[in-house]
Design a protein around this motif. Structure first.
Motif, mmCIF file in Angstrom:
data_model
loop_
_atom_site.group_PDB
_atom_site.id
_atom_site.type_symbol
_atom_site.label_atom_id
_atom_site.label_comp_id
_atom_site.label_asym_id
_atom_site.label_seq_id
_atom_site.Cartn_x
_atom_site.Cartn_y
_atom_site.Cartn_z
ATOM 1 N N LEU B 490 0.889 7.075 -5.015
ATOM 2 C CA LEU B 490 0.732 5.821 -4.273
ATOM 3 C C LEU B 490 1.275 5.935 -2.858
ATOM 4 O O LEU B 490 2.397 6.367 -2.647
ATOM 5 C CB LEU B 490 1.458 4.694 -5.011
ATOM 6 C CG LEU B 490 0.817 4.221 -6.308
ATOM 7 C CD1 LEU B 490 1.756 3.267 -7.028
ATOM 8 C CD2 LEU B 490 -0.512 3.546 -6.016
ATOM 9 N N ARG B 491 0.431 5.556 -1.908
ATOM 10 C CA ARG B 491 0.864 5.462 -0.519
ATOM 11 C C ARG B 491 0.988 4.003 -0.119
ATOM 12 O O ARG B 491 1.658 3.662 0.829
ATOM 13 C CB ARG B 491 -0.155 6.165 0.382
ATOM 14 C CG ARG B 491 -0.181 7.663 0.216
ATOM 15 C CD ARG B 491 -1.140 8.307 1.184
ATOM 16 N NE ARG B 491 -2.523 8.087 0.780
ATOM 17 C CZ ARG B 491 -3.271 9.026 0.183
ATOM 18 N NH1 ARG B 491 -2.763 10.216 -0.046
ATOM 19 N NH2 ARG B 491 -4.513 8.782 -0.159
ATOM 20 N N SER B 492 0.257 3.166 -0.833
ATOM 21 C CA SER B 492 0.263 1.744 -0.516
ATOM 22 C C SER B 492 0.338 0.965 -1.821
ATOM 23 O O SER B 492 -0.190 1.405 -2.841
ATOM 24 C CB SER B 492 -1.019 1.387 0.230
ATOM 25 O OG SER B 492 -1.315 0.026 0.057
ATOM 26 N N ILE B 493 1.016 -0.163 -1.800
ATOM 27 C CA ILE B 493 1.058 -0.997 -3.004
ATOM 28 C C ILE B 493 0.483 -2.369 -2.689
ATOM 29 O O ILE B 493 0.773 -3.349 -3.366
ATOM 30 C CB ILE B 493 2.491 -1.126 -3.566
ATOM 31 C CG1 ILE B 493 3.448 -1.589 -2.473
ATOM 32 C CG2 ILE B 493 2.944 0.180 -4.168
ATOM 33 C CD1 ILE B 493 4.772 -2.057 -3.014
ATOM 34 N N GLU B 494 -0.332 -2.423 -1.670
ATOM 35 C CA GLU B 494 -0.977 -3.682 -1.312
ATOM 36 C C GLU B 494 -1.747 -4.218 -2.510
ATOM 37 O O GLU B 494 -2.470 -3.451 -3.161
ATOM 38 C CB GLU B 494 -1.946 -3.439 -0.161
ATOM 39 C CG GLU B 494 -1.687 -4.319 1.021
ATOM 40 C CD GLU B 494 -2.526 -3.889 2.197
ATOM 41 O OE1 GLU B 494 -3.564 -4.514 2.391
ATOM 42 O OE2 GLU B 494 -2.137 -2.908 2.856
ATOM 43 N N VAL B 503 8.963 -8.567 -13.075
ATOM 44 C CA VAL B 503 10.424 -8.539 -13.074
ATOM 45 C C VAL B 503 10.919 -7.120 -12.803
ATOM 46 O O VAL B 503 11.830 -6.922 -12.010
ATOM 47 C CB VAL B 503 10.978 -9.049 -14.430
ATOM 48 C CG1 VAL B 503 12.500 -9.015 -14.435
ATOM 49 C CG2 VAL B 503 10.457 -10.445 -14.724
ATOM 50 N N CYS B 504 10.289 -6.170 -13.481
ATOM 51 C CA CYS B 504 10.689 -4.771 -13.317
ATOM 52 C C CYS B 504 9.512 -3.968 -12.779
ATOM 53 O O CYS B 504 8.401 -4.086 -13.290
ATOM 54 C CB CYS B 504 11.079 -4.139 -14.648
ATOM 55 S SG CYS B 504 12.423 -4.958 -15.449
ATOM 56 N N LEU B 505 9.800 -3.135 -11.778
ATOM 57 C CA LEU B 505 8.731 -2.312 -11.223
ATOM 58 C C LEU B 505 9.250 -0.900 -11.011
ATOM 59 O O LEU B 505 10.285 -0.699 -10.366
ATOM 60 C CB LEU B 505 8.256 -2.901 -9.886
ATOM 61 C CG LEU B 505 7.202 -2.098 -9.135
ATOM 62 C CD1 LEU B 505 5.912 -1.998 -9.929
ATOM 63 C CD2 LEU B 505 6.918 -2.741 -7.773
ATOM 64 N N ASN B 506 8.537 0.052 -11.578
ATOM 65 C CA ASN B 506 8.921 1.448 -11.363
ATOM 66 C C ASN B 506 7.900 2.130 -10.462
ATOM 67 O O ASN B 506 6.755 2.323 -10.843
ATOM 68 C CB ASN B 506 8.993 2.163 -12.714
ATOM 69 C CG ASN B 506 9.547 3.576 -12.573
ATOM 70 O OD1 ASN B 506 9.734 4.052 -11.453
ATOM 71 N ND2 ASN B 506 9.812 4.220 -13.697
ATOM 72 N N LEU B 507 8.351 2.465 -9.255
ATOM 73 C CA LEU B 507 7.467 3.154 -8.302
ATOM 74 C C LEU B 507 7.964 4.564 -8.032
ATOM 75 O O LEU B 507 7.586 5.180 -7.033
ATOM 76 C CB LEU B 507 7.400 2.376 -6.991
ATOM 77 C CG LEU B 507 6.610 1.071 -6.982
ATOM 78 C CD1 LEU B 507 6.840 0.326 -5.675
ATOM 79 C CD2 LEU B 507 5.130 1.343 -7.171
ATOM 80 N N SER B 508 8.808 5.083 -8.893
ATOM 81 C CA SER B 508 9.405 6.386 -8.595
ATOM 82 C C SER B 508 8.352 7.489 -8.607
ATOM 83 O O SER B 508 7.316 7.371 -9.263
ATOM 84 C CB SER B 508 10.498 6.703 -9.609
ATOM 85 O OG SER B 508 9.940 6.834 -10.891
ATOM 86 N N ASP B 531 12.575 0.547 -9.020
ATOM 87 C CA ASP B 531 12.894 1.976 -8.902
ATOM 88 C C ASP B 531 11.993 2.613 -7.853
ATOM 89 O O ASP B 531 10.783 2.686 -8.019
ATOM 90 C CB ASP B 531 12.695 2.668 -10.252
ATOM 91 C CG ASP B 531 13.284 4.075 -10.239
ATOM 92 O OD1 ASP B 531 13.651 4.545 -9.136
ATOM 93 O OD2 ASP B 531 13.375 4.693 -11.320
ATOM 94 N N LEU B 532 12.611 3.021 -6.753
ATOM 95 C CA LEU B 532 11.847 3.645 -5.651
ATOM 96 C C LEU B 532 12.217 5.109 -5.493
ATOM 97 O O LEU B 532 11.869 5.731 -4.493
ATOM 98 C CB LEU B 532 12.150 2.919 -4.347
ATOM 99 C CG LEU B 532 11.434 1.600 -4.104
ATOM 100 C CD1 LEU B 532 12.049 0.883 -2.923
ATOM 101 C CD2 LEU B 532 9.957 1.835 -3.860
ATOM 102 N N SER B 533 12.928 5.673 -6.468
ATOM 103 C CA SER B 533 13.444 7.018 -6.256
ATOM 104 C C SER B 533 12.312 8.035 -6.121
ATOM 105 O O SER B 533 11.211 7.845 -6.645
ATOM 106 C CB SER B 533 14.401 7.414 -7.386
ATOM 107 O OG SER B 533 13.843 7.074 -8.627
ATOM 108 N N SER B 534 12.633 9.093 -5.408
ATOM 109 C CA SER B 534 11.693 10.190 -5.148
ATOM 110 C C SER B 534 10.391 9.728 -4.514
ATOM 111 O O SER B 534 9.301 10.010 -4.975
ATOM 112 C CB SER B 534 11.388 10.963 -6.440
ATOM 113 O OG SER B 534 12.558 11.530 -6.939
ATOM 114 N N ASN B 535 10.522 8.987 -3.445
ATOM 115 C CA ASN B 535 9.379 8.707 -2.567
ATOM 116 C C ASN B 535 9.647 9.385 -1.234
ATOM 117 O O ASN B 535 10.495 10.269 -1.153
ATOM 118 C CB ASN B 535 9.182 7.206 -2.430
ATOM 119 C CG ASN B 535 8.291 6.672 -3.536
ATOM 120 O OD1 ASN B 535 7.092 6.843 -3.510
ATOM 121 N ND2 ASN B 535 8.907 6.075 -4.564
ATOM 122 N N GLU B 536 8.901 8.990 -0.205
ATOM 123 C CA GLU B 536 9.020 9.702 1.073
ATOM 124 C C GLU B 536 9.534 8.807 2.183
ATOM 125 O O GLU B 536 9.250 9.031 3.349
ATOM 126 C CB GLU B 536 7.655 10.289 1.458
ATOM 127 C CG GLU B 536 7.177 11.326 0.472
ATOM 128 C CD GLU B 536 5.706 11.683 0.649
ATOM 129 O OE1 GLU B 536 5.106 11.231 1.645
ATOM 130 O OE2 GLU B 536 5.172 12.399 -0.224
#
Lengths: 549, 624
Positions: B490-494, B503-508, B531-536
């Motif tokens: 994912l580059r965009s979450i639009e 309530v909970c979102l994992n984007l790692s 959770d946004l870990s290990s993105n850029e």
């Protein structure tokens, strides 16, 4: 444009002028296009030139005649053998022969017949990017000729109907008769050839260029028809490219016509010429142009250039014999009908003269079954293509009948070229052939396919019932036609040069090629009509030269 | 005019350019001086003409001429004199256009002059000028703009202008401007229902036939494909906006915690978001256009706000936050919600769209040019348009076939045309999302109900390791409360902003590279665990999404407060403005952020903790 009828019946010698000086570098007899170009080129190269013609008009076999003069030109009454052949200098009689046989005329000559001008070289056009056009511009001859476009483009006769030839992206897009895949493949083929042409030009210009667009040699060596098959072109598209753009004469699918087989290398050159012709002149439509008042204007234009450069012109002056230097076994001059002897370094005669071989002075050279072209001239009442004046029509081989092995080309001309009165059209047909029967049959079949012989009021009654005519509109009515055969001889070199005949081609490329070769024989170290040889005019602007529409 | 390579400058050109520049500087100075001193004499005007003749881009000189023209006009009384003054100006424009046929200033000056309406316009001259210009360059869009202006000014019937576009297209169909003008004229004619333009079906069928001739003749020419794209949009887009999804779905019950009915986490805070999702962007939703019946006691003035805003105020997704006051915490009480939207007509299913699209698909499959990227892309789009229509008719097998084939084309295109790889990847993601979510059977594989301690059970959807690069079909996920999108691209979450129950979102383990790309999350009021870990985030020195945002320092009072607060803690506001804006607008309890380059920057942790006082866990460690 001359009044007197054609060759042969010239009046007695009392009004022949005396020519002074009596010695020239070059003496040219006959004012056909090759002779006239040579006259201009030799004069430009600084040679003294005497240019004579037995006719009272310019052009010889390349002339355009007023309609009433045509029959006597095609079938001349035999000229009286030269009376004054007794002279001290060794001389051999110069004989003329008719190049035309099997002349067959139908229909009544339309009136006013003097308003029709007939080409002897038809059907013929110039490519806008033709070398002939360059020569005219270079020599200044373009100031004496005006051109108009063959604006109706080319039509292909296919399965009994006439179809426009899609020769450009625009034409392919607009064509409603093509299938979508045909459009795609045809344009892809054009693009392939275009990029080859561009790469070729770049390579020629810079020594290196984008070689990426170039076709590999194994393609170039292929017969063109094979290459087209590889490009998946449909039979109809192949016919378009082979016969209406590549201008092939002979059936490319035939097995036994190997000498007429077009190679890809050759065809690509013609396509390059075709495509560079489109759009060369801002006010020209299509690839082809035609000289106003007929093709006879072209030799005349070159004669004028030669005259400006100092060549001497004498019309109505037949030559009777050639003067021979017995020791050196060569021709050294010409005896005129006036009885005067003119000496020269180089003698050039038009192809209607038979040059006697010096080894066997009294016999004519053995004719080894020369190539022939069947030609037709028609006068019709309306255009083959609605709203178009000047149109080219191509009948590919086998389109008229199964036995047809050559392509037939037809050029329709309108009154906007001043060759016929308004409301009438001229049509020229030609096809190469080996015997009179097949050649003339091809021409008549093409005439039947395009025109109807029914009188127009008769036709109206029938037109509603003939369904095939309803889609195409009514066929033009044929008013008059003349079909004949013409021999083709190549230019020959020797101590007397003989120039090439009007050939079976649509353009002058091959004739000019032979002419250039003859010139290099005469003047081996001279440039052929160099750029600066044009006389200067106040409004001279050769690079932006335009033609009128 | 087009497609010619630029030649490198020669040394002698540099000298000429230098001389030209010196002359220009001198002229410019003079003109500016005259401008400031309001000198409008003949000589002064002559100088400005000289300047514009060389450089038509000198905008001040044009404005100076406008002022001079107006000034000098006051002294003219004779209509003849006025006319000659206008003629002079028109001539200046023509000279400038000769220098640069694409000069904005020159074209604008001409329009301005005509709009003064001081003398009758010589339309023959104007159209003559246009003809000359479009003959030189048939694609000069300034010329086409001016033509539209003239046609409107003079009241040329749109039918005639349509014919003109056809002429130009016949000359050379590689003409974006002509095709574009055609689309505008046709749209107008169809809206007006002018004579001969009553039937969309007939007109569009003819246009398809026309453009296909161009596409097959030269598939490498882009202009026709653009027009085809427009036609496709006209054929496949619905005629009227439809409500395609809502939360809660109409007539359903909701409560804070119940296994039988929908539970709403944010009710705990007294907020009930109502989400409406339309199939095309709509504008101006209000309490008068949406009737909401509920046994919850809500405030009188319900405010509908668009969730993703375009400049025009249109949005697919609208939300209203109901403030629920009479709710007891932990109540098992159920509430019903009923929605009624006025002004939406029933969609008429007509067959010609589908037939037309199917015909187009058959045609392009026949295109012999098998490596034409435009053909493949168009085929993929056509297939998906068919799939979209089929989904209304619910014939799922056929639909799946369309989607699978389209996926194949996008996979091809990614290799065939690597410079547009990201676009194709996004398109492919949309197809994947469509396939994953199109019906409950498909979604079952990814769905579960998760029971967490101390919380009501949550609707959990896991879409991991699917190579998604963007989000689509969010309208089918409005009820999701826990979403796992980890290990995608994912580059965009639009689009996620529509998930107001989240309530909970994992984007790692994705490729999110900036805080501005996270902006949709700031609109989800119930989001607590992220959770946004290990993105850029922070690893790209240039953040392209940042440029799309309006300047952060120009608006939002509360943001200014946040900036102040950060400044006090020695946080570099100029560097972290996007992070500040993001953390200011979320209200998280748990955050995973390790594995992003930005973590290593000084004060970043301070920033997060300062702006999120409610945060309890950061990267697995207790913080507050």
């Amino acid at each position: 444009m001359a009044d007197a009828p054609a060759a042969g019946g010239c009046s007695p010698q009392q009004d022949y002028p005396t020519i002074d000086p009596t010695s020239f570098d070059v003496v040219i007899c006959g004012t056909g296009l090759p002779e006239s170009v040579l006259a201009a080129a030799c004069a430009a190269a600084g040679k003294s030139v005497l240019h004579i013609d037995p006719n009272p008009f310019y052009g010889s076999l390349f002339s355009s005649l007023p309609f009433p003069s045509l029959p006597s030109f095609l079938s001349p009454s035999p000229s009286p053998s030269s009376a004054s052949s007794s002279s001290s200098a060794a001389a051999v009689d110069l004989r003329r022969r008719s190049m035309y046989t099997e002349v067959e005329t139908t229909g009544e000559a339309p009136e006013p017949s003097r308003r029709f001008t007939v080409d002897l070289v038809g059907p013929r056009v110039l490519y806008c990017a033709d070398e002939a056009v360059d020569l005219l511009i270079r020599s200044g001859g373009s100031h004496h000729v005006e051109f108009k476009s063959v604006e109706g483009g080319t039509l292909l006769y296919w399965e009994g109907g006439l179809y426009p030839v899609p020769d450009s992206r625009k034409a392919i897009f607009k064509d409603t008769t093509l299938q979508l895949t045909e459009k795609n493949l045809l344009f892809r083929f054009f693009k392939l050839v275009q990029s080859h042409i561009a790469a070729d030009a770049a390579a020629a210009g810079e020594g290196e260029g984008e070689a990426s667009g170039k076709l590999p040699d194994e393609y170039l060596d292929l017969p063109f028809v094979e290459f087209l098959k590889q490009q998946r072109l449909s039979p109809k598209m192949r016919a378009v490219v082979l016969y209406a753009i590549g201008m092939a004469d002979y059936d490319q699918d035939g097995v036994d016509s190997c000498d007429g087989l077009l190679s890809t290398r050759e065809a690509v050159k013609t396509i390059a010429l075709y495509s560079s012709s489109i759009g060369r002149f801002a006010n020209a439509e299509g690839a082809f142009i035609y000289p106003m008042y007929g093709h006879g204007e072209l030799p005349q234009a070159f004669c004028r250039c030669a005259a400006v450069k100092g060549a001497l012109y004498v019309l109505r002056m037949p030559a009777t014999s050639l003067l021979v230097d017995e020791d050196k076994k060569r021709y050294v001059g010409i005896r005129l009908a006036s009885g005067q002897d003119i000496m020269c370094q180089q003698l050039i005669v038009d192809p209607s003269y038979e040059i006697p071989s010096l080894d066997m002075p009294c016999t004519t050279p053995v004719s080894n079954s020369p190539r022939k072209v069947a030609r037709g001239i028609c006068i019709i009442s309306s255009s083959v293509k609605r709203d178009s004046s000047n149109v080219l029509v191509v009948f590919p081989p086998k389109s008229l009948e199964e036995e047809q092995v050559t392509a037939v080309r037809v050029l329709q001309l309108s009154s906007n070229l001043a060759v016929c009165p308004p409301g009438m059209f001229m049509a020229y047909l030609s096809t190469p052939c080996t015997d009179a029967f097949t050649g003339k049959k091809c021409i008549s079949k093409a005439i039947d396919a395009l025109f109807t012989t029914k009188a127009s009021d008769d036709l109206e009654g029938h037109s509603e019932t003939t369904s095939e005519n309803n889609t195409e509109g009514v066929k033009p009515t044929l008013l008059w036609s003349c079909v004949y055969l013409q021999e083709i001889t190549q230019g020959t070199s020797g101590t007397a040069l003989s120039c090439p005949m009007p050939d079976q081609n649509l353009d002058y490329r091959s004739i000019l090629e032979s002419t250039k070769k003859l010139f290099s024989d005469i003047c081996p170290n001279e440039e052929f009509l160099p750029r600066n040889s044009a006389p200067k005019y106040a409004d001279d602007d050769s690079d932006s030269s335009e033609i009128t529409r | 005019m087009h497609g010619r390579p630029r030649r490198p400058a020669k040394p002698e050109d540099a000298a000429a350019a230098e001389a030209k520049a010196a002359k220009l500087r001198d002229l410019q100075e003079h003109v500016l001086r005259n401008h400031h001193s309001r000198t409008y004499t003949k000589e002064a005007l002559g100088l400005s003409f000289k300047l514009l003749e060389i450089n038509p881009e000198a905008y001040t000189a044009w404005n100076y001429r406008k002022l001079a023209f107006q000034h000098n006009l006051g002294e003219l009384s004779e209509p003849e004199a006025v006319k000659s003054a206008i003629d002079d100006e028109l001539r200046v424009v023509e000279v400038a256009l000769r220098q640069n046929p694409k000069s904005y200033g020159a074209w604008y000056h001409r329009k301005w002059l005509l709009n003064q309406k001081l003398a009758p316009v010589d339309f023959k001259r104007e159209f003559g000028l246009l003809d000359k210009l479009l003959k030189m360059d048939a694609r000069n869009f300034h010329g086409w703009n001016y033509r539209r202006f003239l046609a409107g000014f003079m009241g040329v019937p749109e039918e005639e202008e349509l014919k003109y576009t056809m002429d130009k297209i016949s000359d050379n169909f590689s003409n974006y401007s002509a095709w574009h003008n055609r689309s505008i004229l046709l749209s107008n004619l169809l809206i007006k229902q002018s004579k001969g333009f009553e039937s969309k079906q007939k007109i569009f069928s003819e246009e398809f036939e026309l453009v296909i001739q161009a596409l097959f003749t030269d598939p490498r020419d882009q202009s026709g494909w653009f027009y085809h794209l427009w036609l496709l949009a006209q054929t496949s887009s619905p005629e009227n906006p439809q409500l395609i999804a809502s939360w809660p779905s109409n007539g359903s019950n909701c409560s804070l915690s119940s296994l039988n009915s929908i539970c709403c986490y944010s009710l705990k805070e007294g907020i009930l978001p109502i989400v409406l999702f339309f199939n095309e962007p709509v504008k101006g939703l209000s309490s008068s256009s949406v009737r909401l019946n509920s046994d919850l006691v809500v405030g009188k003035n319900i405010q509908w706000r668009p969730l993703s805003v375009t400049d025009s105020g249109h949005s697919n997704c609208w939300v209203a936050y109901l403030e629920v006051s009479n709710l007891e915490y932990n109540s098992l009480q159920q509430f019903s919600v009923e929605l009624k939207i006025t002004n939406t007509s029933v969609h008429k299913e007509s067959n010609w769209h589908l037939e037309r699209l199917s015909d187009e698909i058959e045609l392009f499959r026949e295109l012999p040019d098998d490596n034409s990227k435009f053909a493949k892309l168009t085929l993929a789009r056509l297939l998906l348009a068919c799939a979209a229509i089929k989904s209304r008719g619910s014939s799922l097998v056929e639909r799946k076939g369309y989607c699978d084939e389209a996926l194949g084309f996008y996979n091809d295109l990614i290799h065939l045309d690597p410079s547009h790889k990201r676009y194709y990847e996004d398109e492919r993601s949309l197809v994947l999302m469509d396939q994953l979510t199109c019906d409950m059977d498909a979604l079952k594989k990814y769905f579960s109900v998760k029971v967490l301690s101390k919380l009501a059970p949550l609707n959990h959807v896991q879409l991991c390791r699917l190579s998604l690069t963007c989000i689509g079909f969010a309208e089918r996920l409005l009820w999701v409360q826990m979403l796992d999108l980890s290990h995608n691209n994912l580059r965009s979450i639009e689009g996620l902003e529509a998930l107001q129950q989240l309530v909970c979102l994992n984007l790692s383990n994705n490729h999110i590279s900036s805080f501005t790309a996270l902006e949709p999350l700031t609109k989800i009021v119930s989001l607590k665990v992220l959770d946004l870990s290990s993105n850029e985030i922070g690893s790209h020195p240039i953040d392209t999404t940042r440029y799309i945002c309006s300047s952060p320092f120009s608006h939002k009072v509360e943001a200014c407060e946040a900036f102040e607060e950060c400044r006090k803690k020695n946080i570099n506001v100029e560097e972290f403005w996007d992070a500040i804006l993001f953390f200011k607008h979320v209200n998280l309890i748990q955050l995973g952020f390790k594995g992003n380059a930005v973590v290593d920057k000084e004060n970043f942790r301070t920033l997060v903790l300062t702006l999120n006082p409610s945060l309890k866990w950061l990267d697995g460690a207790r913080v507050h």
